[in-house]
Design a protein around this motif. Structure first.
Motif, PDB file in Angstrom:
ATOM      1  N   VAL A 101      96.989  73.766  33.710  1.00 49.55           N
ATOM      2  CA  VAL A 101      95.842  73.655  34.615  1.00 49.55           C
ATOM      3  C   VAL A 101      96.303  72.892  35.850  1.00 49.55           C
ATOM      4  CG1 VAL A 101      93.573  72.592  34.917  1.00 49.55           C
ATOM      5  CG2 VAL A 101      94.119  73.797  32.785  1.00 49.55           C
ATOM      6  N   MET A 102      96.197  73.524  37.005  1.00 50.62           N
ATOM      7  CA  MET A 102      96.695  72.916  38.232  1.00 50.62           C
ATOM      8  C   MET A 102      95.595  72.157  38.968  1.00 50.62           C
ATOM      9  SD  MET A 102      99.428  75.668  39.713  1.00 50.62           S
ATOM     10  CE  MET A 102     100.266  74.418  40.696  1.00 50.62           C
ATOM     11  N   ASP A 103      96.023  71.187  39.755  1.00 49.59           N
ATOM     12  CA  ASP A 103      95.102  70.369  40.540  1.00 49.59           C
ATOM     13  C   ASP A 103      94.746  71.111  41.822  1.00 49.59           C
ATOM     14  OD1 ASP A 103      93.640  68.013  41.102  1.00 49.59           O
ATOM     15  OD2 ASP A 103      95.235  66.813  40.206  1.00 49.59           O
ATOM     16  N   LEU A 104      93.462  71.396  42.001  1.00 48.48           N
ATOM     17  CA  LEU A 104      92.972  72.084  43.190  1.00 48.48           C
ATOM     18  C   LEU A 104      92.455  71.027  44.170  1.00 48.48           C
ATOM     19  CD1 LEU A 104      92.388  75.045  44.257  1.00 48.48           C
ATOM     20  CD2 LEU A 104      90.033  74.603  43.540  1.00 48.48           C
ATOM     21  N   VAL A 105      93.208  70.788  45.229  1.00 50.33           N
ATOM     22  CA  VAL A 105      92.855  69.756  46.213  1.00 50.33           C
ATOM     23  C   VAL A 105      92.423  70.472  47.484  1.00 50.33           C
ATOM     24  CG1 VAL A 105      93.610  67.641  47.364  1.00 50.33           C
ATOM     25  CG2 VAL A 105      94.639  68.303  45.176  1.00 50.33           C
ATOM     26  N   VAL A 106      91.128  70.774  47.577  1.00 47.78           N
ATOM     27  CA  VAL A 106      90.646  71.589  48.692  1.00 47.78           C
ATOM     28  C   VAL A 106      89.493  70.935  49.447  1.00 47.78           C
ATOM     29  CG1 VAL A 106      91.472  73.804  47.811  1.00 47.78           C
ATOM     30  CG2 VAL A 106      89.229  72.939  47.076  1.00 47.78           C
ATOM     31  N   ASN A 107      89.216  69.674  49.179  1.00 41.13           N
ATOM     32  CA  ASN A 107      88.324  68.949  50.092  1.00 41.13           C
ATOM     33  C   ASN A 107      89.040  68.666  51.397  1.00 41.13           C
ATOM     34  OD1 ASN A 107      86.019  67.061  50.867  1.00 41.13           O
ATOM     35  ND2 ASN A 107      87.785  65.673  50.915  1.00 41.13           N
ATOM     36  N   HIS A 108      90.354  68.509  51.309  1.00 39.10           N
ATOM     37  CA  HIS A 108      91.169  68.172  52.473  1.00 39.10           C
ATOM     38  C   HIS A 108      92.556  68.764  52.302  1.00 39.10           C
ATOM     39  CE1 HIS A 108      91.437  64.957  49.413  1.00 39.10           C
ATOM     40  NE2 HIS A 108      92.727  65.053  49.639  1.00 39.10           N
ATOM     41  N   SER A 109      93.296  68.824  53.373  1.00 36.01           N
ATOM     42  CA  SER A 109      94.709  69.223  53.336  1.00 36.01           C
ATOM     43  C   SER A 109      95.534  68.067  53.897  1.00 36.01           C
ATOM     44  CB  SER A 109      94.942  70.485  54.166  1.00 36.01           C
ATOM     45  OG  SER A 109      94.943  70.175  55.558  1.00 36.01           O
ATOM     46  N   SER A 110      96.816  68.292  53.996  1.00 33.26           N
ATOM     47  CA  SER A 110      97.675  67.368  54.741  1.00 33.26           C
ATOM     48  C   SER A 110      97.518  67.618  56.235  1.00 33.26           C
ATOM     49  CB  SER A 110      99.129  67.565  54.339  1.00 33.26           C
ATOM     50  OG  SER A 110     100.004  66.935  55.258  1.00 33.26           O
ATOM     51  N   SER A 111      97.721  66.575  57.020  1.00 34.71           N
ATOM     52  CA  SER A 111      97.741  66.743  58.481  1.00 34.71           C
ATOM     53  C   SER A 111      98.971  67.523  58.924  1.00 34.71           C
ATOM     54  CB  SER A 111      97.697  65.385  59.176  1.00 34.71           C
ATOM     55  OG  SER A 111      98.797  64.578  58.777  1.00 34.71           O
ATOM     56  N   LEU A 112      99.924  67.744  58.008  1.00 33.60           N
ATOM     57  CA  LEU A 112     101.112  68.542  58.317  1.00 33.60           C
ATOM     58  C   LEU A 112     100.987  69.984  57.845  1.00 33.60           C
ATOM     59  CD1 LEU A 112     104.039  66.025  57.663  1.00 33.60           C
ATOM     60  CD2 LEU A 112     102.811  66.531  59.780  1.00 33.60           C
ATOM     61  N   HIS A 113      99.829  70.369  57.332  1.00 30.17           N
ATOM     62  CA  HIS A 113      99.598  71.768  57.000  1.00 30.17           C
ATOM     63  C   HIS A 113      99.635  72.583  58.283  1.00 30.17           C
ATOM     64  CE1 HIS A 113      97.786  75.432  55.420  1.00 30.17           C
ATOM     65  NE2 HIS A 113      97.820  74.915  54.194  1.00 30.17           N
ATOM     66  N   GLU A 114     100.147  73.802  58.207  1.00 27.50           N
ATOM     67  CA  GLU A 114     100.227  74.662  59.389  1.00 27.50           C
ATOM     68  C   GLU A 114      98.858  74.869  60.019  1.00 27.50           C
ATOM     69  OE1 GLU A 114     102.908  75.705  60.979  1.00 27.50           O
ATOM     70  OE2 GLU A 114     104.141  74.628  59.517  1.00 27.50           O
ATOM     71  N   TRP A 115      97.816  74.908  59.193  1.00 26.99           N
ATOM     72  CA  TRP A 115      96.476  75.058  59.748  1.00 26.99           C
ATOM     73  C   TRP A 115      96.159  73.896  60.684  1.00 26.99           C
ATOM     74  CZ3 TRP A 115      93.693  75.763  54.370  1.00 26.99           C
ATOM     75  CH2 TRP A 115      93.999  77.030  53.849  1.00 26.99           C
ATOM     76  N   PHE A 116      96.407  72.686  60.222  1.00 29.78           N
ATOM     77  CA  PHE A 116      96.020  71.534  61.038  1.00 29.78           C
ATOM     78  C   PHE A 116      96.943  71.365  62.241  1.00 29.78           C
ATOM     79  CE2 PHE A 116      95.506  67.036  62.179  1.00 29.78           C
ATOM     80  CZ  PHE A 116      94.121  67.021  62.325  1.00 29.78           C
ATOM     81  N   LYS A 117      98.204  71.712  62.072  1.00 29.38           N
ATOM     82  CA  LYS A 117      99.115  71.609  63.212  1.00 29.38           C
ATOM     83  C   LYS A 117      98.665  72.528  64.344  1.00 29.38           C
ATOM     84  CE  LYS A 117     103.123  72.018  60.938  1.00 29.38           C
ATOM     85  NZ  LYS A 117     104.597  71.985  60.714  1.00 29.38           N
ATOM     86  N   ALA A 118      98.125  73.693  63.990  1.00 27.29           N
ATOM     87  CA  ALA A 118      97.572  74.580  65.027  1.00 27.29           C
ATOM     88  C   ALA A 118      96.239  74.037  65.547  1.00 27.29           C
ATOM     89  CB  ALA A 118      97.381  75.984  64.462  1.00 27.29           C
ATOM     90  N   ALA A 119      95.423  73.514  64.627  1.00 26.20           N
ATOM     91  CA  ALA A 119      94.074  73.063  64.982  1.00 26.20           C
ATOM     92  C   ALA A 119      94.085  71.908  65.967  1.00 26.20           C
ATOM     93  CB  ALA A 119      93.323  72.657  63.725  1.00 26.20           C
ATOM     94  N   ARG A 120      95.109  71.068  65.928  1.00 24.36           N
ATOM     95  CA  ARG A 120      95.129  69.882  66.781  1.00 24.36           C
ATOM     96  C   ARG A 120      95.714  70.166  68.168  1.00 24.36           C
ATOM     97  NH1 ARG A 120      97.368  65.072  64.609  1.00 24.36           N
ATOM     98  NH2 ARG A 120      97.430  64.422  66.793  1.00 24.36           N
ATOM     99  N   VAL A 121      96.190  71.374  68.396  1.00 25.31           N
ATOM    100  CA  VAL A 121      96.789  71.722  69.687  1.00 25.31           C
ATOM    101  C   VAL A 121      95.751  72.305  70.643  1.00 25.31           C
ATOM    102  CG1 VAL A 121      98.463  73.235  70.828  1.00 25.31           C
ATOM    103  CG2 VAL A 121      99.083  72.039  68.713  1.00 25.31           C
ATOM    104  N   THR A 122      94.854  73.142  70.109  1.00 23.42           N
ATOM    105  CA  THR A 122      93.872  73.812  70.965  1.00 23.42           C
ATOM    106  C   THR A 122      92.614  74.112  70.170  1.00 23.42           C
ATOM    107  OG1 THR A 122      93.395  75.789  72.279  1.00 23.42           O
ATOM    108  CG2 THR A 122      94.941  76.045  70.449  1.00 23.42           C
ATOM    109  N   ARG A 123      91.478  74.110  70.879  1.00 19.74           N
ATOM    110  CA  ARG A 123      90.226  74.518  70.242  1.00 19.74           C
ATOM    111  C   ARG A 123      90.138  76.030  70.112  1.00 19.74           C
ATOM    112  NH1 ARG A 123      85.321  70.793  72.751  1.00 19.74           N
ATOM    113  NH2 ARG A 123      86.514  68.862  73.072  1.00 19.74           N
TER     114      ARG A 123
END
Length: 551
Positions: A101-123
């Motif tokens: 059984v794996m740990d599902l951590v989906v309330n938050h991600s790392s700030s180094l996730h590709e999603w957030f790295k894109a999100a912090r560059v432009t709206r």
């Protein structure tokens, strides 16, 4: 109406075991536990009788919060191994009838996730709306005064986009925006991907936070929580023979069945913490623990036994990676450690629900008792130390509280042998091994027929073999007694009576006449008893269970 075999799931009779990979077993000598190390110890878990492993996060992560900050949900952190190693673990565990059984951590991600790295560059990108952003307040400061659980403000400014993002924990853990359907589908697709690889389900980290409304200041059990869980069930979980366990620090008996009621279409069970909070200071929290009150502790556990008598299911636990070692917190980790560890196991494992064993619990591992703050690695402990010292708290007082409640108490390396670092690694461990590893270890305890491991193995077998342990209703006995934890499990004309002395002194017990009688000794921490007598004297931390037929 109590449960029966008719609606039984495989996990109703299973006992779970939580592996904290960083501290479990190091196969390559780098001081960090890894997936090949877990594979090498599957024999230990099979011998114990484990039905499934809850595996704390092994995903790619910068490890700001030891893996609970995921930067890639579909790959494995290099310090733990590879995706091929993970597939090997799933297969080797399955060959021993153990699910992963794996740990599902989906309330938050790392700030180094590709999603957030894109999100912090432009709206102007889809990923920006995968996170929770707000414009500055009129004075240029954060949108509100919310504080993060790990200390400091809950909002961090990003100059490139001119906005603040919300993080319930650390700035390295930006919260995901569950209001965005595209984000939810990304998560569901990832979940299906892992289930198709053969895992047995998910433990869902702080899942009660995903329905939050930050503008209204509603974080735990927010307005859309159950809508999202029901959607997740429809899109991912429905029709699969798996187990799901949610974690909620806010769930109560009033809201428990909203998560795990059989007709809700959400989760199978939920980790709740009412019995844990009984040991915390009501205002200063976990780092200022209060004296243990057995009566409040029993009330909290029995409330959930009542709640799930005919619907829902209970996740039974006293320790995990976020909590102190149970024998140190609730009982005696000194002269009576062995009896105390057996006693805690007896009262928990003979309740109705799925028991969770945290690694090392089965040999009675204890708190670390560090002397200096630089011995700690836990982000929460270190951050709160800085805050408390700034408020004038004596460092020695804080260390005393941390030695009772810090998360690092549970994270010291698993003690396999009396060798260097408890046999965990041939290198230098990422966190110091407990100084008592030469005395308390797997090899030594398993060699003792009367050891703690043997007691746990018997309890796990009782759950598999006796319907009354799995399905019987729970009736509290002596609920107001400040020293005795007692209850009976009842099924048709049979009952199992469980009695435990929660103190380090001999204790006289007057039992209700209705539960007295002769029967079969199920398990005992001291000498077996074959009867419940009206008057009994229990030795320090003595516990036992008697099966009485026709009563």
């Amino acid at each position: 109406m109590t449960r029966s075999r008719q609606d039984e799931k495989w996990w109703h009779r299973a006992t779970a075991y939580q592996v904290y990979p960083r501290s479990f077993a190091d196969s390559n000598g780098d001081g960090v536990g890894d997936i090949p190390g877990i594979v090498s110890k599957l024999g230990h878990l099979s011998d114990l009788g484990i039905g499934f492993i809850w595996l704390s996060p092994v995903f790619t992560s910068p490890m700001v919060d030891n893996g609970y900050d995921i930067s890639d949900y579909r790959d494995i952190a290099s310090e733990f191994g590879t995706l091929a190693d993970m597939d090997h673990l799933i297969a080797e565990a399955r060959a021993r009838d153990i699910g992963i059984v794996m740990d599902l951590v989906v309330n938050h991600s790392s700030s180094l996730h590709e999603w957030f790295k894109a999100a912090r560059v432009t709206r102007d990108c889809r990923e920006h709306d995968y996170y929770i952003w707000r414009d500055p307040a009129p004075d240029g400061g954060p949108p509100d005064a919310a504080s993060a659980a790990f200390g400091g403000p809950a909002w961090t400014y990003v100059e490139e986009v001119g906005q603040y993002y919300y993080h319930h924990f650390s700035p390295a853990q930006p919260d995901l925006n569950w209001q965005n359907p595209a984000l939810r589908e990304e998560i569901y697709d990832m979940m299906r991907w892992w289930l198709d690889r053969g895992i047995a389900g998910f433990r869902m980290d702080v899942i009660s936070l995903i329905g939050k409304d930050v503008d209204a200041g509603l974080y735990e059990e927010g307005p859309d929580l159950h809508k999202f869980l029901q959607e997740m069930h429809r899109e991912v979980l429905d029709g699969r023979d798996i187990v799901t366990i949610g974690e909620s620090w806010s769930v109560s008996p009033e809201t428990g069945l909203l998560y795990c009621g059989r007709d809700r279409g959400e989760l199978d069970m939920v980790f709740e913490f009412s019995h844990i909070r009984e040991g915390w200071h009501p205002e200063r929290g976990k780092f200022a623990p209060k004296p243990f009150d057995l009566r409040g502790f029993k009330r909290a556990l029995f409330d959930w036994q009542d709640l799930t008598e005919s619907d829902g299911w209970h996740a039974l636990f006293l320790s995990n990676h976020d909590l102190p070692r149970q024998v140190s917190f609730y009982a005696d980790d000194g002269a009576h450690r062995v009896a105390a560890a057996k006693m805690l196991a007896t009262v928990l494992h003979l309740l109705r629900g799925t028991p969770f064993i945290y690694q090392g619990e089965e040999i009675g591992m204890t708190n670390a008792r560090f002397e200096r703050i630089d011995q700690y690695r836990d982000l929460e402990t270190l951050n709160h130390f800085e805050e408390q010292i700034a408020l004038g708290v004596d460092p020695a007082e804080f260390i005393a509280g941390a030695n009772r409640n810090s998360r690092d108490n549970a994270r010291t390396p698993m003690q396999w042998s009396d060798g260097a670092h408890g046999g965990f690694t041939s290198g230098t461990p990422w966190l110091e091994a407990n100084a008592n590893a030469p005395i308390i270890n797997v090899e030594g305890d398993k060699a003792d027929p009367g050891g703690i491991f043997s007691h746990y193995r018997k309890l796990i077998a009782l759950r598999r073999e006796h319907d009354i342990v799995t399905h019987g209703r729970t009736e509290p006995l002596l609920p107001d007694d400040p020293a005795i934890f007692a209850y009976r499990r009842v099924q048709e004309e049979t009952c199992a009576v469980v009695i435990a002395n929660f103190t380090g002194e001999p204790c006289d017990v007057c039992m209700p006449e209705a539960v007295c009688g002769a029967g079969d000794a199920l398990i005992a921490s001291h000498e077996p008893r074959a009867a419940i007598e009206p008057m009994m004297t229990l030795a320090p931390y003595e516990s036992f269970a008697v099966l009485i037929r026709g009563g």
